[in-house]
Motif scaffolding. Sequence first.
Motif, PDB file in Angstrom:
ATOM      1  N   LEU A  45     -25.079 -39.518 -20.140  1.00 48.94           N
ATOM      2  CA  LEU A  45     -26.413 -38.909 -20.151  1.00 48.94           C
ATOM      3  C   LEU A  45     -26.557 -37.898 -21.285  1.00 48.94           C
ATOM      4  N   ILE A  46     -25.527 -37.104 -21.510  1.00 49.58           N
ATOM      5  CA  ILE A  46     -25.555 -36.142 -22.613  1.00 49.58           C
ATOM      6  C   ILE A  46     -25.673 -36.876 -23.951  1.00 49.58           C
ATOM      7  N   ALA A  47     -24.944 -37.989 -24.088  1.00 51.90           N
ATOM      8  CA  ALA A  47     -24.995 -38.759 -25.335  1.00 51.90           C
ATOM      9  C   ALA A  47     -26.398 -39.318 -25.569  1.00 51.90           C
ATOM     10  N   PHE A  48     -27.017 -39.887 -24.520  1.00 51.42           N
ATOM     11  CA  PHE A  48     -28.370 -40.418 -24.670  1.00 51.42           C
ATOM     12  C   PHE A  48     -29.356 -39.307 -25.002  1.00 51.42           C
ATOM     13  N   TRP A  49     -29.185 -38.141 -24.391  1.00 46.50           N
ATOM     14  CA  TRP A  49     -30.070 -37.024 -24.658  1.00 46.50           C
ATOM     15  C   TRP A  49     -29.917 -36.575 -26.114  1.00 46.50           C
ATOM     16  N   GLY A  50     -28.677 -36.547 -26.604  1.00 45.25           N
ATOM     17  CA  GLY A  50     -28.440 -36.179 -27.997  1.00 45.25           C
ATOM     18  C   GLY A  50     -29.045 -37.175 -28.958  1.00 45.25           C
ATOM     19  N   VAL A  51     -28.905 -38.464 -28.663  1.00 47.75           N
ATOM     20  CA  VAL A  51     -29.478 -39.500 -29.528  1.00 47.75           C
ATOM     21  C   VAL A  51     -30.994 -39.390 -29.544  1.00 47.75           C
ATOM     22  N   LYS A  52     -31.584 -39.139 -28.390  1.00 44.81           N
ATOM     23  CA  LYS A  52     -33.037 -39.016 -28.330  1.00 44.81           C
ATOM     24  C   LYS A  52     -33.518 -37.816 -29.145  1.00 44.81           C
ATOM     25  N   SER A  53     -32.819 -36.694 -29.029  1.00 43.22           N
ATOM     26  CA  SER A  53     -33.243 -35.513 -29.781  1.00 43.22           C
ATOM     27  C   SER A  53     -33.066 -35.723 -31.283  1.00 43.22           C
ATOM     28  N   ILE A  54     -32.018 -36.408 -31.694  1.00 37.92           N
ATOM     29  CA  ILE A  54     -31.818 -36.706 -33.113  1.00 37.92           C
ATOM     30  C   ILE A  54     -32.903 -37.654 -33.611  1.00 37.92           C
ATOM     31  N   ARG A  55     -33.223 -38.663 -32.805  1.00 37.17           N
ATOM     32  CA  ARG A  55     -34.274 -39.611 -33.186  1.00 37.17           C
ATOM     33  C   ARG A  55     -35.618 -38.897 -33.327  1.00 37.17           C
ATOM     34  N   GLU A  57     -36.070 -35.732 -34.053  1.00 34.25           N
ATOM     35  CA  GLU A  57     -36.007 -34.883 -35.250  1.00 34.25           C
ATOM     36  C   GLU A  57     -36.234 -35.700 -36.518  1.00 34.25           C
ATOM     37  N   VAL A  58     -35.613 -36.877 -36.594  1.00 32.00           N
ATOM     38  CA  VAL A  58     -35.796 -37.741 -37.767  1.00 32.00           C
ATOM     39  C   VAL A  58     -37.250 -38.184 -37.873  1.00 32.00           C
ATOM     40  N   ALA A  59     -37.863 -38.535 -36.752  1.00 27.57           N
ATOM     41  CA  ALA A  59     -39.262 -38.953 -36.769  1.00 27.57           C
ATOM     42  C   ALA A  59     -40.167 -37.811 -37.231  1.00 27.57           C
ATOM     43  N   ASN A  60     -39.886 -36.598 -36.777  1.00 27.60           N
ATOM     44  CA  ASN A  60     -40.699 -35.453 -37.196  1.00 27.60           C
ATOM     45  C   ASN A  60     -40.556 -35.197 -38.689  1.00 27.60           C
ATOM     46  N   ARG A  61     -39.348 -35.268 -39.196  1.00 25.57           N
ATOM     47  CA  ARG A  61     -39.147 -35.033 -40.632  1.00 25.57           C
ATOM     48  C   ARG A  61     -39.778 -36.153 -41.459  1.00 25.57           C
ATOM     49  N   TYR A  62     -39.674 -37.393 -40.985  1.00 29.79           N
ATOM     50  CA  TYR A  62     -40.294 -38.506 -41.695  1.00 29.79           C
ATOM     51  C   TYR A  62     -41.804 -38.289 -41.764  1.00 29.79           C
ATOM     52  N   TYR A  63     -42.406 -37.895 -40.659  1.00 28.10           N
ATOM     53  CA  TYR A  63     -43.847 -37.645 -40.634  1.00 28.10           C
ATOM     54  C   TYR A  63     -44.210 -36.519 -41.603  1.00 28.10           C
ATOM     55  N   TRP A  64     -43.390 -35.441 -41.620  1.00 30.63           N
ATOM     56  CA  TRP A  64     -43.658 -34.319 -42.504  1.00 30.63           C
ATOM     57  C   TRP A  64     -43.592 -34.756 -43.963  1.00 30.63           C
ATOM     58  N   TYR A  65     -42.543 -35.500 -44.321  1.00 30.04           N
ATOM     59  CA  TYR A  65     -42.422 -35.968 -45.710  1.00 30.04           C
ATOM     60  C   TYR A  65     -43.548 -36.941 -46.066  1.00 30.04           C
ATOM     61  N   GLU A  66     -43.928 -37.782 -45.148  1.00 31.59           N
ATOM     62  CA  GLU A  66     -45.018 -38.720 -45.396  1.00 31.59           C
ATOM     63  C   GLU A  66     -46.315 -37.961 -45.655  1.00 31.59           C
ATOM     64  N   GLN A  67     -46.572 -36.920 -44.867  1.00 33.59           N
ATOM     65  CA  GLN A  67     -47.772 -36.114 -45.078  1.00 33.59           C
ATOM     66  C   GLN A  67     -47.716 -35.396 -46.421  1.00 33.59           C
ATOM     67  N   LEU A  68     -46.534 -34.913 -46.788  1.00 42.68           N
ATOM     68  CA  LEU A  68     -46.373 -34.236 -48.065  1.00 42.68           C
ATOM     69  C   LEU A  68     -46.644 -35.185 -49.232  1.00 42.68           C
ATOM     70  N   LEU A  69     -46.075 -36.382 -49.164  1.00 37.62           N
ATOM     71  CA  LEU A  69     -46.280 -37.344 -50.251  1.00 37.62           C
ATOM     72  C   LEU A  69     -47.725 -37.823 -50.325  1.00 37.62           C
ATOM     73  N   ASP A  70     -48.367 -37.969 -49.175  1.00 35.94           N
ATOM     74  CA  ASP A  70     -49.772 -38.383 -49.178  1.00 35.94           C
ATOM     75  C   ASP A  70     -50.686 -37.306 -49.752  1.00 35.94           C
ATOM     76  N   SER A  71     -50.270 -36.060 -49.666  1.00 37.69           N
ATOM     77  CA  SER A  71     -51.123 -34.976 -50.143  1.00 37.69           C
ATOM     78  C   SER A  71     -50.979 -34.733 -51.654  1.00 37.69           C
ATOM     79  N   LEU A  72     -49.971 -35.325 -52.281  1.00 36.28           N
ATOM     80  CA  LEU A  72     -49.788 -35.138 -53.720  1.00 36.28           C
ATOM     81  C   LEU A  72     -50.842 -35.912 -54.502  1.00 36.28           C
ATOM     82  N   PRO A  73     -51.305 -35.337 -55.595  1.00 31.91           N
ATOM     83  CA  PRO A  73     -52.301 -36.066 -56.396  1.00 31.91           C
ATOM     84  C   PRO A  73     -51.638 -37.247 -57.103  1.00 31.91           C
ATOM     85  N   THR A  74     -52.404 -38.293 -57.272  1.00 32.31           N
ATOM     86  CA  THR A  74     -51.890 -39.480 -57.957  1.00 32.31           C
ATOM     87  C   THR A  74     -52.183 -39.364 -59.454  1.00 32.31           C
TER      88      THR A  74
END
Length: 77
Positions: A45-55, A57-74
């Motif tokens: 259970l601890i392992a699954f909880w750790g994997v979920k929290s890591i997943r 975190e990665v999703a949040n950072r991916y969303y943040w970087y995606e928003q950052l790249l979308d906001s840059l001028p072309t």
Amino acid sequence: MTLVKKLILLILMIALLAMLVGYVVSLQAAMAGVVIILLVLFLVLIAFWGVKSIRDEVANRYYWYEQLLDSLPTPYR
């Protein structure tokens, strides 16, 4: 997961392991098996909880970087 949460989780796991080792030494073989099974389930259970929290975190950072790249001028050509 913050450092404080990780430290609290580590302390709880160490306390549980120490308690279970004490029980395993003092109990009969049948009860020791039950305690070991419960320990394994707890660790899974601890392992699954750790994997979920890591997943998450990665999703949040991916969303943040995606928003950052979308906001840059072309560049214009």
